[in-house]
Write an enzyme that holds these catalytic residues in place. Structure first.
Site: not given
Ligand SMILES: NC(=O)c1ccc[n+]([C@@H]2O[C@H](COP(=O)([O-])OP(=O)(O)OC[C@H]3O[C@@H](n4cnc5c(N)ncnc54)[C@H](O)[C@@H]3O)[C@@H](O)[C@H]2O)c1
Length: 267
Positions: A16, A37, A160, A63, A197
């Site tokens: 996702r 994932d 974080y 994982d 997201t």
């Molecule tokens: N959304 C934001 O505002 C934002 C901002 C800065 C950075 N990020 C970074 O972008 C990346 C993606 O974030 P997102 O917003 O799409 O988040 P999200 O929570 O929508 O998606 C994260 C995905 O990582 C997977 N995940 C979590 N733990 C896992 C594991 N142990 N093994 C495999 N998969 C695992 C989840 O199942 C999920 O599908 C992350 O690294 C996040 O820190 C996001």
């Protein structure tokens, strides 16, 4: 420009959010994509939505904290698509607790996913990335998802921020190590602002809680106000940056951080 024809990519955490949007754009750009994932059903749905009846995308359970999962997922990707050119270390967790609230177990979990996951992915995909780098004109590429919270301090989630700061400097260090060894593997990070997201929603909930309410709409507006461009990000804003860093168009970039944050850290 920005084409990935003939390339194979592995994206962690792509069931996702930003990872799923990146998988879609990469397939549109001509790549074969493997998604790893822990959300298996969601991941298979994402693959169906992206690839339809074609074989352009596959799902592998992963994982990121488990060495065995990485070995199996990378081996399956290479067996299916013949090699690996691109790794996107995207899987990540947000906690949303301050220093006084967070427990040691929560810190260990955050480290395991946000730091150990990036280390293991890089280490265990390396042989396959090196193999393809030897054969291709511009080499292979790794893109790590850091954050604006890996560049400046975070009021909402200092733990974080500590993990994302680690990703920022691991990216530069790995880029230097692989360049020194002549591996032809570029390593860059991307630094999103607040992106809409599931994780974005978690940041609004944390912000509301810090203000002593559960009014996430008000918290979203506060977050919006920190982005001078006048809107929050969407997954495609970041996916386009990741695709750029993965393509040969970014062939002279390594050890760099691409900030895609609507001006948040320009202030
Ligand atoms: N959304 C934001 O505002 C934002 C901002 C800065 C950075 N990020 C970074 O972008 C990346 C993606 O974030 P997102 O917003 O799409 O988040 P999200 O929570 O929508 O998606 C994260 C995905 O990582 C997977 N995940 C979590 N733990 C896992 C594991 N142990 N093994 C495999 N998969 C695992 C989840 O199942 C999920 O599908 C992350 O690294 C996040 O820190 C996001």
């Amino acid at each position: 420009m920005n084409r990935l024809d003939g390339k194979v990519a592995f994206i962690s955490g792509a069931s996702r959010g930003i990872g799923a949007a990146t998988a879609r754009l990469m397939v549109e750009a001509g790549a074969k994509v493997a998604i790893g994932d822990v959300l298996d059903e969601r991941g298979r749905e994402t693959v169906r939505a992206i690839a339809g009846a074609s074989d352009a995308a596959i799902y592998e359970h992963l994982d990121v904290t488990r060495e065995g999962d990485w070995n199996t997922a990378i081996a399956a990707t290479v067996a299916r698509f013949g090699g690996l050119d691109i790794l996107v270390n995207n899987a990540g967790l947000f906690l949303g607790k301050d220093v006084e609230e967070a427990s040691l177990d929560e810190w260990h979990r955050l480290c395991a996913v946000n730091l150990t996951g990036v280390f293991l992915g890089t280490k265990l995909a390396l042989p396959a990335l090196r193999e393809r780098a030897r054969q291709s004109l511009h080499g292979s590429a790794i893109v790590n998802l850091a954050s604006v919270a890996g560049l400046v301090g975070s009021q909402l989630d200092p733990l974080y921020s500590m993990t994302k700061g680690g990703v920022t400097l691991f990216t530069k260090s790995a880029a230097l190590e692989f360049a020194r060894k002549g591996y032809r593997i570029r390593v860059n990070s991307i630094h999103p602002g607040v992106i809409q997201t599931d994780m974005g929603e978690q940041t609004f909930a944390a912000r509301a809680r810090h203000h002593g309410t559960n009014d996430t709409d008000a918290a979203r507006n506060v977050a919006l106000g920190t982005h001078p461009i006048g809107r929050l990000g969407v997954p495609n804003d970041i996916a386009k940056g990741i695709v750029f860093l993965a393509t040969d168009d970014a062939g002279f970039m390594t050890g760099a951080g691409l900030v895609v944050d609507g001006g948040l850290t320009a202030q």
